[in-house]
Design a protein around this motif. Structure first.
Motif, PDB file in Angstrom:
ATOM      1  N   ALA A   6       0.841  -1.200   0.000  1.00 59.97           N
ATOM      2  CA  ALA A   6       0.000   0.000   0.000  1.00 59.97           C
ATOM      3  C   ALA A   6       0.873   1.247   0.000  1.00 59.97           C
ATOM      4  CB  ALA A   6      -0.925   0.012   1.213  1.00 59.97           C
ATOM      5  N   GLN A   7       0.381   2.283  -0.664  1.00 60.88           N
ATOM      6  CA  GLN A   7       1.062   3.575  -0.692  1.00 60.88           C
ATOM      7  C   GLN A   7       0.052   4.695  -0.501  1.00 60.88           C
ATOM      8  OE1 GLN A   7       2.752   2.468  -4.681  1.00 60.88           O
ATOM      9  NE2 GLN A   7       4.472   3.701  -3.966  1.00 60.88           N
ATOM     10  N   LEU A   8       0.358   5.629   0.395  1.00 61.31           N
ATOM     11  CA  LEU A   8      -0.421   6.851   0.534  1.00 61.31           C
ATOM     12  C   LEU A   8       0.370   7.960  -0.129  1.00 61.31           C
ATOM     13  CD1 LEU A   8      -1.465   4.999   2.948  1.00 61.31           C
ATOM     14  CD2 LEU A   8      -2.312   7.143   3.919  1.00 61.31           C
ATOM     15  N   LEU A  63      -2.903   3.841  -3.058  1.00 63.55           N
ATOM     16  CA  LEU A  63      -2.735   2.705  -3.957  1.00 63.55           C
ATOM     17  C   LEU A  63      -2.606   1.437  -3.131  1.00 63.55           C
ATOM     18  CD1 LEU A  63      -0.114   4.056  -6.567  1.00 63.55           C
ATOM     19  CD2 LEU A  63      -2.609   4.235  -6.634  1.00 63.55           C
ATOM     20  N   ILE A  64      -3.399   0.422  -3.458  1.00 64.27           N
ATOM     21  CA  ILE A  64      -3.301  -0.875  -2.794  1.00 64.27           C
ATOM     22  C   ILE A  64      -3.063  -1.919  -3.875  1.00 64.27           C
ATOM     23  CG2 ILE A  64      -4.472  -2.584  -1.353  1.00 64.27           C
ATOM     24  CD1 ILE A  64      -6.041  -0.134  -0.159  1.00 64.27           C
ATOM     25  N   GLY A  75     -11.273  -2.695  -7.445  1.00 64.04           N
ATOM     26  CA  GLY A  75      -9.994  -3.361  -7.693  1.00 64.04           C
ATOM     27  C   GLY A  75      -9.044  -3.239  -6.521  1.00 64.04           C
ATOM     28  N   ALA A  76      -9.074  -2.083  -5.845  1.00 62.17           N
ATOM     29  CA  ALA A  76      -8.182  -1.857  -4.704  1.00 62.17           C
ATOM     30  C   ALA A  76      -8.675  -2.562  -3.452  1.00 62.17           C
ATOM     31  CB  ALA A  76      -8.042  -0.357  -4.445  1.00 62.17           C
ATOM     32  N   ILE A  77      -9.991  -2.433  -3.177  1.00 59.55           N
ATOM     33  CA  ILE A  77     -10.513  -2.888  -1.887  1.00 59.55           C
ATOM     34  C   ILE A  77     -10.581  -4.406  -1.791  1.00 59.55           C
ATOM     35  CG2 ILE A  77     -13.019  -3.025  -2.242  1.00 59.55           C
ATOM     36  CD1 ILE A  77     -11.190  -1.093   0.569  1.00 59.55           C
ATOM     37  N   ARG A  78     -10.547  -5.103  -2.922  1.00 56.87           N
ATOM     38  CA  ARG A  78     -10.581  -6.573  -2.846  1.00 56.87           C
ATOM     39  C   ARG A  78      -9.312  -7.134  -2.190  1.00 56.87           C
ATOM     40  NH1 ARG A  78     -10.088  -6.782  -8.834  1.00 56.87           N
ATOM     41  NH2 ARG A  78     -12.336  -7.116  -8.786  1.00 56.87           N
ATOM     42  N   HIS A  79      -8.276  -6.303  -2.087  1.00 54.66           N
ATOM     43  CA  HIS A  79      -7.021  -6.737  -1.450  1.00 54.66           C
ATOM     44  C   HIS A  79      -6.968  -6.370   0.033  1.00 54.66           C
ATOM     45  CE1 HIS A  79      -5.359  -7.753  -5.353  1.00 54.66           C
ATOM     46  NE2 HIS A  79      -5.687  -6.564  -5.801  1.00 54.66           N
ATOM     47  N   VAL A  80      -8.057  -5.792   0.561  1.00 51.54           N
ATOM     48  CA  VAL A  80      -8.038  -5.257   1.928  1.00 51.54           C
ATOM     49  C   VAL A  80      -9.003  -6.007   2.839  1.00 51.54           C
ATOM     50  CG1 VAL A  80      -8.441  -3.189   3.349  1.00 51.54           C
ATOM     51  CG2 VAL A  80      -7.460  -2.955   1.066  1.00 51.54           C
TER      52      VAL A  80
END
Length: 304
Positions: A6-8, A63-64, A75-80
């Protein structure tokens, strides 16, 4: 270099002209436990809410696994997997039935996967009991199990140790270390329990007034690149200070004298004290705690 989980990137949140989060940028590496530390009101929960899409960003992006939360949320939240504040369950159902219920919301979660996460969090013997009979610690573990059902690469936990007794805190800490080591899962933990962060985390990001004060590895944060300090336990601290002060400035403390020195120097100082007739009961290295460093970095007398 391996791509971070992950990146902020310059994440900012303003409400009514007030800046709550100010250009926050950091990354969470694969398989690490990243501690998010700061006083109450610093903006930890606000940041986490933006990371999981519960609150919009004014500027910046998260970004995840390379996917943008603002442009490709699904697309991002499926990894969280995340627990923001307290995990909620149907108390009249068993832990297992709760997990089955949540599994139906995510395609591809099998009975085998449910049993895997139950074993991972150590609830095998109680998973068929109703949740209303669970202790707070057991509910937290069930919450972690729920968050892991879909095999996320990033687990986000907001104050996960709130309300837990010392045994529950230790259990949760051990599970998170196991997840990171064996499962390669990245974990973001926000907390104000400094002693637990010190034992649990690989790196720490310190947040104050919505700004990132610093990000350091736990080793750097506690050691701080400073010379070690040694306490010499002696029968006559005034005479001992006189002997040591020839080479280094020494300070009288409760059980003897304290001096900044390298390891070899400390051994030489011990020998010098004995030669001078000072009775030496022992000497030990002392390091600044995470709490000391936190207060130095934030210039605050408030930890939580």
């Amino acid at each position: 270099m391996e791509t971070p989980t992950a990146q902020l990137l310059g994440v900012t949140k303003r409400i009514g002209g007030k800046t709550l989060i100010d250009r926050l940028s950091f990354e969470i590496r694969k398989g690490e436990i990243f501690g998010f530390l700061g006083p109450n009101g610093a903006g930890k929960t606000t940041t986490i809410r933006m990371m999981v899409g519960l609150m919009g960003m004014t500027e910046g992006d998260v970004l995840i696994e390379g996917k943008s939360v603002s442009k490709d949320y699904e697309g991002a939240i499926r990894h969280v997997g995340a627990i923001v504040e307290n995990p909620e369950f149907y108390k009249y159902l068993s832990g297992y039935r709760n997990l089955v219920h949540y599994a139906r919301m995510v395609p591809g979660v099998t009975r085998k996967r449910i049993l895997e996460v139950v074993k991972l969090v150590g609830l095998e013997n109680r998973i068929h009991d109703k949740v209303k009979r669970y202790s707070l610690g057991m509910r937290q573990r069930l919450g972690v199990a729920q968050a892991l059902l879909h095999k996320p690469s990033l687990l986000i936990l907001d104050e996960p140790t709130n309300g837990l007794d010392p045994a529950g805190i230790r259990e949760l800490r051990d599970y998170l270390r196991k997840l990171a080591r064996e499962g390669g899962i990245s974990v973001l933990v926000s907390s104000h329990l400094l002693s637990e962060m010190e034992l649990m985390c690989d790196r720490i990001g310190v947040l104050q007034n919505g700004r990132l004060v610093d990000v350091r590895s736990m080793q750097e944060l506690v050691a701080g690149g400073e010379a070690s300090r040694f306490v010499f336990e002696v029968d006559d601290p005034f005479k001992a200070k006189e002997v040591i002060s020839v080479a280094r400035e020494a300070e009288i403390v409760a059980d003897g004298i304290e001096v900044a020195a390298e390891r070899e120097e400390a051994a030489e100082f011990a020998a010098a004290l004995i030669r001078a007739g000072v009775r030496l009961y022992g000497f030990r290295r002392v390091t600044k705690s995470l709490e000391d460093k936190f207060l130095e970095m934030t210039g605050s007398d408030r930890i939580a």
